[in-house]
Design an enzyme around this catalytic site. Structure first.
Site, PDB file in Angstrom:
ATOM      1  N   ASN A 281       0.963  -1.277  -0.044  1.00  0.00           N
ATOM      2  CA  ASN A 281      -0.144   0.150   0.381  1.00  0.00           C
ATOM      3  C   ASN A 281       0.885   1.093  -0.120  1.00  0.00           C
ATOM      4  O   ASN A 281       0.257   2.309   0.376  1.00  0.00           O
ATOM      5  CB  ASN A 281      -0.855   0.157   1.329  1.00  0.00           C
ATOM      6  CG  ASN A 281      -0.226  -0.055   2.314  1.00  0.00           C
ATOM      7  OD1 ASN A 281       1.243  -0.244   2.356  1.00  0.00           O
ATOM      8  ND2 ASN A 281      -0.805   0.381   3.372  1.00  0.00           N
TER       9      ASN A 281
ATOM     10  N   ASP B  72      17.916 -12.034  13.482  1.00  0.00           N
ATOM     11  CA  ASP B  72      19.327 -11.414  14.078  1.00  0.00           C
ATOM     12  C   ASP B  72      20.394 -11.884  13.859  1.00  0.00           C
ATOM     13  O   ASP B  72      20.836 -11.023  14.624  1.00  0.00           O
ATOM     14  CB  ASP B  72      18.690 -12.453  15.549  1.00  0.00           C
ATOM     15  CG  ASP B  72      17.053 -12.463  16.423  1.00  0.00           C
ATOM     16  OD1 ASP B  72      16.935 -11.063  16.014  1.00  0.00           O
ATOM     17  OD2 ASP B  72      17.579 -13.159  16.766  1.00  0.00           O
TER      18      ASP B  72
ATOM     19  N   GLU C 206      13.099 -21.037  20.448  1.00  0.00           N
ATOM     20  CA  GLU C 206      14.253 -20.664  20.665  1.00  0.00           C
ATOM     21  C   GLU C 206      15.353 -20.627  21.786  1.00  0.00           C
ATOM     22  O   GLU C 206      14.472 -20.512  22.814  1.00  0.00           O
ATOM     23  CB  GLU C 206      14.655 -19.220  20.169  1.00  0.00           C
ATOM     24  CG  GLU C 206      15.050 -18.110  19.813  1.00  0.00           C
ATOM     25  CD  GLU C 206      15.411 -16.915  20.316  1.00  0.00           C
ATOM     26  OE1 GLU C 206      16.369 -16.029  19.167  1.00  0.00           O
ATOM     27  OE2 GLU C 206      14.687 -16.530  20.757  1.00  0.00           O
TER      28      GLU C 206
ATOM     29  N   ASP D 141      10.024 -17.598  21.266  1.00  0.00           N
ATOM     30  CA  ASP D 141      11.032 -16.751  21.248  1.00  0.00           C
ATOM     31  C   ASP D 141      11.273 -16.973  22.680  1.00  0.00           C
ATOM     32  O   ASP D 141      11.206 -17.546  23.677  1.00  0.00           O
ATOM     33  CB  ASP D 141       9.828 -15.304  21.303  1.00  0.00           C
ATOM     34  CG  ASP D 141      11.547 -14.233  21.249  1.00  0.00           C
ATOM     35  OD1 ASP D 141      12.556 -14.482  20.752  1.00  0.00           O
ATOM     36  OD2 ASP D 141      11.594 -13.494  22.216  1.00  0.00           O
TER      37      ASP D 141
ATOM     38  N   ASP E 199       2.748   2.398   1.745  1.00  0.00           N
ATOM     39  CA  ASP E 199       3.440   2.721   3.306  1.00  0.00           C
ATOM     40  C   ASP E 199       5.129   2.728   3.770  1.00  0.00           C
ATOM     41  O   ASP E 199       5.636   3.258   4.569  1.00  0.00           O
ATOM     42  CB  ASP E 199       2.345   2.896   4.518  1.00  0.00           C
ATOM     43  CG  ASP E 199       2.284   1.214   4.294  1.00  0.00           C
ATOM     44  OD1 ASP E 199       3.411   1.086   3.985  1.00  0.00           O
ATOM     45  OD2 ASP E 199       1.739   1.604   6.123  1.00  0.00           O
TER      46      ASP E 199
HETATM   47  O1  TEU Z   1      15.979 -13.595  20.080  1.00  0.00           O
HETATM   48  C1  TEU Z   1      16.596 -14.004  21.591  1.00  0.00           C
HETATM   49  C2  TEU Z   1      18.297 -13.183  22.222  1.00  0.00           C
HETATM   50  O2  TEU Z   1      18.627 -13.693  22.933  1.00  0.00           O
HETATM   51  C3  TEU Z   1      19.015 -12.041  20.982  1.00  0.00           C
HETATM   52  O3  TEU Z   1      18.604 -11.167  22.122  1.00  0.00           O
HETATM   53  C4  TEU Z   1      19.229 -12.513  20.292  1.00  0.00           C
HETATM   54  O4  TEU Z   1      20.533 -13.352  21.099  1.00  0.00           O
HETATM   55  C5  TEU Z   1      20.418 -11.851  19.719  1.00  0.00           C
HETATM   56  O5  TEU Z   1      19.531 -11.444  18.503  1.00  0.00           O
HETATM   57  C6  TEU Z   1      21.441 -11.881  19.080  1.00  0.00           C
HETATM   58  O6  TEU Z   1      22.007 -10.976  18.286  1.00  0.00           O
HETATM   59  C7  TEU Z   1      15.006 -13.301  19.724  1.00  0.00           C
HETATM   60  C8  TEU Z   1      14.159 -12.171  18.881  1.00  0.00           C
HETATM   61  O7  TEU Z   1      14.788 -13.560  18.079  1.00  0.00           O
HETATM   62  C9  TEU Z   1      14.863 -10.870  19.628  1.00  0.00           C
HETATM   63  O8  TEU Z   1      15.070 -10.466  18.190  1.00  0.00           O
HETATM   64  C10 TEU Z   1      13.882 -10.251  19.928  1.00  0.00           C
HETATM   65  O9  TEU Z   1      15.369  -9.338  20.230  1.00  0.00           O
HETATM   66  C11 TEU Z   1      14.481 -10.804  21.491  1.00  0.00           C
HETATM   67  O10 TEU Z   1      14.185 -12.610  21.390  1.00  0.00           O
HETATM   68  C12 TEU Z   1      13.130 -10.671  22.947  1.00  0.00           C
HETATM   69  O11 TEU Z   1      12.385 -11.074  22.514  1.00  0.00           O
HETATM   70 CA    CA Z   2       2.844  -1.660   4.245  1.00  0.00          CA
END
Ligand code: TEU
Ligand code: CA
Length: 547
Positions: free
Chosen positions: A22, A322, A248, A198, A24
């Protein structure tokens, strides 16, 4: 292990950066719908969607303020329902992100919780009084600084293992657990096919971590109640449903993996371990631009392959939202030839192992890191916090060192928009993209790769098809060859009299192969047009043979 999961390949979508419809500048659910045929063409079985829920904007959607609403910038619940239906119509399953270690401080539970000490939701979070007038203990946030934040309303601190806006839920409270389970059932009843959970190994924090004792920073992962909570979740939510779950779990060892993801299905289907992502860490943890030692990387990968064999299930990944782009990290993005060769080599090296491969959006095109010039260009709460702490507050790294590390390892590298075309904004948006598009979209984009049999995309397509076709790829026993070699990553997989041989050159120089790794038999796949010399690999070469 369910047969469909044994053969499945998952594609990860970070919706905000996938496809805007859209104008944005923000990717949206209708954008995902519009690209389902692309995913079908690639051949993946499952999509993992990064969080699409309403959130407070502090951490890319990992700060959820309503678990049952779609973030307005991504679309509506009707869009979501349509996405689910359209994906299912193409035989693609949808796995949701489940973020239940913490909620946003804008979640109604927290708003109520912080009001006073006696309200109904007070015990939904971890509140502690001051210790000698200061923080309860020395626990540190993953995003730098204390993990405790004083809340004026009651004069107590709440725990946030991540950003200040991400308050940790109190899993000791059975009402919290039941509220989470109820929400999970709600999504499953809607028809979603599972969850990526997560930081799920952080929910059962050991008592010391939350003690009001002025103690030091400790490790809150893998607490003693972890197994019990996951069994309970399985019992109350997952049991009897045909779902894929992946936890995770940073910092887990192979023996802990047996607790989280045993093959009997009593907890999770699989986990994401982090050991191979930490193999190139330095004294300042991830913040380094040092390249990984190949013998170390191989040792880690091989250990997970052999120690989980027959007992728990591996996930296989080089990339996610990440992590920096793998071709820039373990391969070479300096010139086009090295980039395409090393992107394919890395794909083969990972996809021919045992476990469930995850492809992160753009990995199948060989997308690279972004040339961040200064900290002002960083959008990520992690990089900004680390820069403040390591450069400004402690002076432990120079700005140049830190920027080199951020360019090499920063999370923003994964979050630049998906490169669909060579045109304006890579075809991601007709407006102004929320995050800059990598200028290399002119040469790296889906449009130029989909129909080209020599592209990275076509190579990934072949890798995914091989997993679907060959039982040895799903089931074979793994044996590492040439463990000490600094250039070659080679291994075999054996199943019912068949042997798969995989040889990869992790360097830009010719590399000799040991007798055991010499290529022979039937050539299934390679990233050079011809078979080459059986006893040596060319720069960034990969070969897959069936003996
Ligand atoms: O990531 C978990 C986590 O341990 C991260 O801090 C990770 O070690 C880091 O990103 C590595 O550089 C999860 C999610 O995947 C992340 O995107 C979130 O920021 C985090 O949890 C908090 O919810
Ligand atoms: Ca959009």
């Amino acid at each position: 292990m369910k047969e469909w999961i044994e053969r499945a390949v998952v594609y990860q979508i970070y919706p905000k950066s996938f496809q805007d419809t859209n104008g944005d500048g923000i990717g949206d659910l209708r954008g995902v719908i519009s690209r389902l045929d692309y995913l079908k063409e690639l051949g993946v079985d499952v999509v993992w969607l990064n969080p699409v829920y309403r959130h407070s904007g502090a951490d890319g959607g990992y700060d959820i303020s309503d678990y049952r609403a779609i973030a307005p910038e991504l679309g509506t619940m009707e869009d979501f329902d349509e996405l689910l239906a359209q994906a299912h119509a193409r035989g693609i399953r949808i796995v949701m992100d489940l973020v239940v270690n913490h909620t946003s401080t804008e979640h109604p539970w927290f708003i109520e919780s912080r009001r006073d000490k006696t309200n109904d939701k007070r015990d939904f979070y971890v509140w502690r009084p001051p210790y000698r007038g200061g923080v309860p203990n020395g626990e540190q946030s993953m995003f730098s600084g204390s993990a405790w934040k004083l809340d004026e309303a009651t004069g107590e601190y709440y725990l946030h293992m991540f950003a200040e806006k991400q308050a940790d839920l109190n899993w000791k409270n059975p009402r919290v657990r039941e509220a989470v389970y109820e929400m999970m059932r709600w999504w499953l009843d809607k028809g979603v096919d599972g969850f990526r959970m997560d930081v799920i190994n952080l929910i059962a924090k050991p008592d010391e971590v939350t003690a009001c004792d002025g103690g030091p920073h400790r490790n809150g992962f893998n607490g003693p109640m972890q197994g019990a909570y996951l069994s309970e979740m399985n019992e109350r939510v997952l049991k009897g449903r045909d779902v894929l779950t992946v936890g995770e779990t940073g910092g887990v060892t192979p023996s802990e993996a047996l607790v989280y993801a045993p093959l009997d299905g009593s907890r999770l289907t699989m986990i994401f371990q982090f050991e191979h992502m930490d193999a190139d860490a330095g004294p300042k943890h991830k913040w380094t631009d040092k390249r990984v030692s190949l013998p170390k990387l191989k040792q880690v990968m091989a250990r997970w392959q052999t120690e989980l064999r027959g007992r728990a299930w591996n996930s296989l990944y080089w990339n996610n939202h990440d992590q920096p782009r793998v071709v820039s990290r373990f391969g070479c993005d300096a010139d086009e030839e090295s980039r395409t060769r090393s992107a394919k080599m890395l794909g083969a090296c990972l996809h021919m192992m045992q476990g469930t491969p995850y492809v992160y959006q753009g990995e199948e095109l060989g997308m690279t890191n972004y040339p961040f010039a200064s900290i002002e260009e960083s959008l990520d709460v992690e990089a900004i916090g680390a820069y403040r702490e390591l450069v400004i507050e402690k002076g432990e790294m120079t700005p140049e060192q830190m920027m080199a590390a951020i360019r090499f390892k920063g999370r923003d590298n994964a979050r630049t928009p998906m490169q669909w075309t060579a045109g304006k904004n890579a075809g991601f948006t007709s407006g102004t993209p929320w995050m800059p598009v990598n200028p290399n979209c002119e040469r790296i984009n889906a449009a130029s790769q989909v129909g080209d049999p020599d592209s990275v995309f076509s190579f990934y397509k072949r890798l995914i098809a091989l997993r679907h076709e060959l039982p040895v790829v799903c089931r074979g026993d793994f044996t590492l060859l040439m463990p000490q070699d600094e250039q070659v990553f080679a291994y075999t997989r054996q199943y019912e009299g068949e042997t798969l041989l995989v040889a990869c050159n992790f360097s830009g120089k010719t590399a000799a192969l040991d007798d055991a790794a010499k290529t022979r038999g039937k050539r299934l796949l390679g990233n050079y047009p011809d078979a080459g010399d059986a006893g040596a690999l060319r720069p960034w070469e990969t070969r897959v043979y069936l003996l």
